[in-house]
Design an enzyme around this catalytic site. Structure first.
Site, PDB file in Angstrom:
ATOM      1  N   SER A 139       0.689  -1.134  -0.008  1.00  0.00           N
ATOM      2  CA  SER A 139       0.248  -0.108   0.240  1.00  0.00           C
ATOM      3  C   SER A 139       0.872   1.091   0.100  1.00  0.00           C
ATOM      4  O   SER A 139       1.905   1.090   0.396  1.00  0.00           O
ATOM      5  CB  SER A 139      -0.881  -0.282   1.141  1.00  0.00           C
ATOM      6  OG  SER A 139      -1.544   1.292   1.334  1.00  0.00           O
ATOM      7  N   TYR A 149      -1.743  -0.593  10.322  1.00  0.00           N
ATOM      8  CA  TYR A 149      -1.792  -0.875   8.942  1.00  0.00           C
ATOM      9  C   TYR A 149      -0.595  -0.729   7.891  1.00  0.00           C
ATOM     10  O   TYR A 149      -0.138  -1.513   7.347  1.00  0.00           O
ATOM     11  CB  TYR A 149      -3.046  -0.351   8.325  1.00  0.00           C
ATOM     12  CG  TYR A 149      -3.382  -0.814   6.913  1.00  0.00           C
ATOM     13  CD1 TYR A 149      -4.004  -1.887   6.693  1.00  0.00           C
ATOM     14  CD2 TYR A 149      -2.935   0.154   5.706  1.00  0.00           C
ATOM     15  CE1 TYR A 149      -4.331  -2.002   5.396  1.00  0.00           C
ATOM     16  CE2 TYR A 149      -3.099  -0.382   4.457  1.00  0.00           C
ATOM     17  CZ  TYR A 149      -4.151  -1.498   4.307  1.00  0.00           C
ATOM     18  OH  TYR A 149      -4.341  -1.703   3.032  1.00  0.00           O
TER      19      TYR A 149
END
Length: 257
Positions: A139, A149
């Site tokens: 990501s 995350y």
């Protein structure tokens, strides 16, 4: 020569797009996700439309036995896997101070440990055959101070760079694909029902991101930030302090895929 790809998180979003694009190229598939019914529906469509062989392997990759079953499929000598796409993932919407630690652990297992375990299962056979491709979906959050995350996705980027450097000369190509915002079910599964309305230009096209990722993998590019908007924007992070960058995301996951 026929190739075979194993795709995790194949039942929706970017995983389904990878499956469609590879099937269109004549690549046989092993589809992995938790929802067996959705996988079977997708498999039927791909078999009918493209004439490829499609296996369905329903598995919750955060369960040890299920993960080992998928790892066993990757290391099997019969009907070997040439392409591994580690795409499965989810996010935790609550802020770090309020999040459930069990969910935090599941997140890191799925985003960090699972790609490592599956790559570890796939690499020996790929090296023996003299070729192979591994795509880890990370990501753009991996390059930002974006909570747990982002830290898990940063691990996927680091793993990809390491494997690429170590094994490229042996015929194995490894890429970390780093998308930004994608209009998929990802945010719905987080319970992010109050995600701020954003202009359409903020959302990347899933088909284009998948194509860019597969192209980067074929070329052996260790890390690709996708798409062009995020490639332009990410260098700006060096001009801003971490405290400001962190505030741009109000949750554990700032919304980046």
């Amino acid at each position: 020569m026929s190739y075979r790809a194993l795709i995790t998180g194949a039942s929706a979003g970017l995983g389904t797009e990878f499956a469609r694009q590879l099937a269109a190229l004549g690549v046989d598939l092993v589809l992995v996700a938790r929802d067996a019914a959705r996988l079977e529906r997708l498999a039927h469509v791909l078999r009918s439309r493209y004439g490829v062989d499609v296996e369905v392997l329903a598995a919750d990759l955060t369960a040890s036995a299920a993960l080992e079953a998928v790892a066993g499929r990757l290391s099997a000598e019969e009907r070997p896997i040439d392409i591994l796409i580690n795409n499965a993932g989810f996010g935790v919407y609550a802020g770090f101070e309020a999040s459930d630690i069990t969910e935090e652990r599941r997140l890191h297992e799925l985003l960090s440990w699972v790609p490592l375990r599956l790559a570890h299962a796939a690499v020996p056979g790929m090296l023996e055959r003299g070729s192979g491709w591994i795509l880890n979906v990370a990501s753009a959050a991996a390059f930002l101070p974006s909570g747990s995350y982002g830290s898990a996705k940063a691990a996927a980027v680091s793993l990809s760079r390491s494997l690429s450097a170590r094994y490229r000369a042996s015929g194995l190509r490894v890429t970390a694909l780093c998308p930004g915002l994608l209009a998929t079910e990802f945010h719905e599964r987080m319970g992010e029902d109050h995600l701020p309305a954003l202009p359409s230009i903020a959302w990347a096209d899933t088909g284009r991101v998948a194509r860019e990722g597969l192209r980067a993998l074929y070329r052996g590019k260790p890390v690709l930030v996708s798409d062009w908007r995020y490639r332009l924007a990410l260098p700006l992070r060096a001009l801003l302090p971490d405290r400001l960058l962190e505030r741009l995301g109000t949750t554990n996951d700032p919304g980046l895929r």
